[in-house]
Design an enzyme around this catalytic site. Sequence first.
Site, PDB file in Angstrom:
ATOM      1  N   SER A  11       0.836  -1.203   0.000  1.00  0.00           N
ATOM      2  CA  SER A  11       0.000   0.000   0.000  1.00  0.00           C
ATOM      3  C   SER A  11       0.876   1.261   0.000  1.00  0.00           C
ATOM      4  O   SER A  11       0.385   2.333  -0.330  1.00  0.00           O
ATOM      5  CB  SER A  11      -0.894   0.003   1.235  1.00  0.00           C
ATOM      6  OG  SER A  11      -0.105   0.114   2.400  1.00  0.00           O
ATOM      7  N   TYR A  42      -4.457   1.103   3.848  1.00  0.00           N
ATOM      8  CA  TYR A  42      -5.523   0.152   3.496  1.00  0.00           C
ATOM      9  C   TYR A  42      -6.292  -0.306   4.738  1.00  0.00           C
ATOM     10  O   TYR A  42      -7.412  -0.770   4.638  1.00  0.00           O
ATOM     11  CB  TYR A  42      -4.911  -1.108   2.876  1.00  0.00           C
ATOM     12  CG  TYR A  42      -4.482  -1.001   1.444  1.00  0.00           C
ATOM     13  CD1 TYR A  42      -4.704   0.146   0.687  1.00  0.00           C
ATOM     14  CD2 TYR A  42      -3.847  -2.092   0.839  1.00  0.00           C
ATOM     15  CE1 TYR A  42      -4.295   0.203  -0.631  1.00  0.00           C
ATOM     16  CE2 TYR A  42      -3.453  -2.035  -0.485  1.00  0.00           C
ATOM     17  CZ  TYR A  42      -3.669  -0.889  -1.220  1.00  0.00           C
ATOM     18  OH  TYR A  42      -3.268  -0.843  -2.521  1.00  0.00           O
ATOM     19  N   GLY A  43      -5.597  -0.265   5.890  1.00  0.00           N
ATOM     20  CA  GLY A  43      -6.089  -0.931   7.107  1.00  0.00           C
ATOM     21  C   GLY A  43      -7.523  -0.653   7.481  1.00  0.00           C
ATOM     22  O   GLY A  43      -8.209  -1.519   8.015  1.00  0.00           O
ATOM     23  N   CYS A  73       2.234  -6.994   1.709  1.00  0.00           N
ATOM     24  CA  CYS A  73       1.266  -6.237   2.503  1.00  0.00           C
ATOM     25  C   CYS A  73       0.291  -7.234   3.117  1.00  0.00           C
ATOM     26  O   CYS A  73      -0.412  -7.956   2.383  1.00  0.00           O
ATOM     27  CB  CYS A  73       0.536  -5.258   1.600  1.00  0.00           C
ATOM     28  SG  CYS A  73      -0.775  -4.343   2.428  1.00  0.00           S
ATOM     29  N   CYS A 183       2.522  -6.181   9.991  1.00  0.00           N
ATOM     30  CA  CYS A 183       2.342  -5.167   8.939  1.00  0.00           C
ATOM     31  C   CYS A 183       3.735  -4.801   8.476  1.00  0.00           C
ATOM     32  O   CYS A 183       4.626  -4.571   9.309  1.00  0.00           O
ATOM     33  CB  CYS A 183       1.623  -3.943   9.503  1.00  0.00           C
ATOM     34  SG  CYS A 183       1.653  -2.517   8.374  1.00  0.00           S
ATOM     35  N   THR A 184       3.934  -4.750   7.164  1.00  0.00           N
ATOM     36  CA  THR A 184       5.300  -4.550   6.661  1.00  0.00           C
ATOM     37  C   THR A 184       5.838  -3.146   6.927  1.00  0.00           C
ATOM     38  O   THR A 184       7.035  -2.906   6.793  1.00  0.00           O
ATOM     39  CB  THR A 184       5.368  -4.861   5.155  1.00  0.00           C
ATOM     40  OG1 THR A 184       4.358  -4.107   4.470  1.00  0.00           O
ATOM     41  CG2 THR A 184       5.157  -6.335   4.897  1.00  0.00           C
ATOM     42  N   HIS A 185       4.963  -2.216   7.300  1.00  0.00           N
ATOM     43  CA  HIS A 185       5.459  -0.892   7.693  1.00  0.00           C
ATOM     44  C   HIS A 185       6.153  -0.934   9.068  1.00  0.00           C
ATOM     45  O   HIS A 185       7.008  -0.106   9.359  1.00  0.00           O
ATOM     46  CB  HIS A 185       4.303   0.112   7.806  1.00  0.00           C
ATOM     47  CG  HIS A 185       3.821   0.665   6.494  1.00  0.00           C
ATOM     48  ND1 HIS A 185       3.106  -0.078   5.602  1.00  0.00           N
ATOM     49  CD2 HIS A 185       3.961   1.899   5.936  1.00  0.00           C
ATOM     50  CE1 HIS A 185       2.803   0.680   4.553  1.00  0.00           C
ATOM     51  NE2 HIS A 185       3.310   1.887   4.731  1.00  0.00           N
TER      52      HIS A 185
HETATM   53  N1  DGL Z   1       2.127  -2.622   4.903  1.00  0.00           N
HETATM   54  C1  DGL Z   1       0.718  -2.925   4.969  1.00  0.00           C
HETATM   55  C2  DGL Z   1       0.534  -4.265   5.694  1.00  0.00           C
HETATM   56  O1  DGL Z   1       1.462  -5.052   5.736  1.00  0.00           O
HETATM   57  C3  DGL Z   1      -0.010  -1.746   5.539  1.00  0.00           C
HETATM   58  C4  DGL Z   1      -1.465  -1.775   5.327  1.00  0.00           C
HETATM   59  C5  DGL Z   1      -2.123  -0.436   5.336  1.00  0.00           C
HETATM   60  O2  DGL Z   1      -1.917   0.321   4.390  1.00  0.00           O
HETATM   61  O3  DGL Z   1      -2.876  -0.173   6.278  1.00  0.00           O
HETATM   62  O4  DGL Z   1      -0.511  -4.584   6.207  1.00  0.00           O
END
Ligand code: DGL
EC number: 5.1.1.3
Length: 261
Positions: A11, A42-43, A73, A183-185
Site C-alpha cells: 500500500s 488500506y487498514g 502487505c 504489517c510490513t510498515h
Molecule cells: N504494509 C501494509 C501491511 O502489511 C499496511 C497496510 C495499510 O496500508 O494499512 O498490512
Amino acid sequence: MNDAPIGVFDSGLGGLTVWSELRRRLPRESLLYYGDGKNCPYGDKTREQVTEAVDFAVRRLVDRGVKLIVVACNAATAMAIDHLRAAYPIPFVGLEPAVKPAALSSRSGVIGILATAATLRGRLFRETSRRYEDRVRIIARVGEGFVELVEQNRERTEEAYRRVERLLEPMIEAGADRIVLGCTHYPFLSEAMHRVIGDRDVRLVNPAAAVEQRTEALLREGGIEASGGSRPVYEFMTSADEAYRQRLAAKSEEARTMRFE
Ligand code: DGL
C-alpha cells in the site's frame, strides 16, 4: 531461466522491508516495486476498496512483464489474494502475521501481534491464531497510526515512541516474549520498539525472511530464476506523485540496513 523482474507490491513504503530481504538474498533478480501511496493506508478500508486498488496496481505490474508478484502487505493479502490468484496467470506470494514461528519459539507462552485492523479481521489470521490458541496466549492489537508515521517519515519522533510504548508495554507486562510485526510498515518502527523493550528478553518477529524463502522456492519450482547474465535492475512505481516515487527509492536504502532474526 527468466530475467523478467519480480513485482513487489505494498500500500505504500512498508513493503520495502520485504524488498530489502529479496534484494539481499536474491542478488541476481531484478525487482519492480509498486507503492500505492495514493490509497494508503488500506487498514481501515473495505474489502471492495482494497481489492479494487490492489487489482489496479497488480495490472500495472503485470503489464510491465513481471514473472511473479510478492504482495508485501498483510492487509492486501488478507483482503485480495484470492481474487489475484484467480485473475492473473502468474504466481503470487502473500504475507500473513508470523503467528506460527512466534508461538513455537515463545518460552513464556504469551505472544503479541501488531497489525492493521483489516489483517486482524481477515480469515487467514483468524484461522492461524485459532490453531495456536491452546499452545500460547495471543494478544493482538491494531498499530493505530503506525502506518501513517512511517509514510510521513516520522518513525524516529517522540510521538512514534509514545504510540509504540502505549501498545507494546502492556503486552510485555502481560508476559509476551515475542512480538509479531504483522504489517510490513512496522519494522521501520523497530528502533522505537527496541527502546521500549530495553534489556528485557523480548524479540520482534518479522516475516520477511520466510517470504524470501517462499519466493525462492517458487522461482526454483517454476524454473524462472534469473540467469545472472545481466545486472539486476531496481525500479520504483507509484500511484502517487514523483516526489513519492523518490521517497520510495530513498527509503529503500534505509530498509536495506535493517536486520532481524
Ligand atoms: N504494509 C501494509 C501491511 O502489511 C499496511 C497496510 C495499510 O496500508 O494499512 O498490512
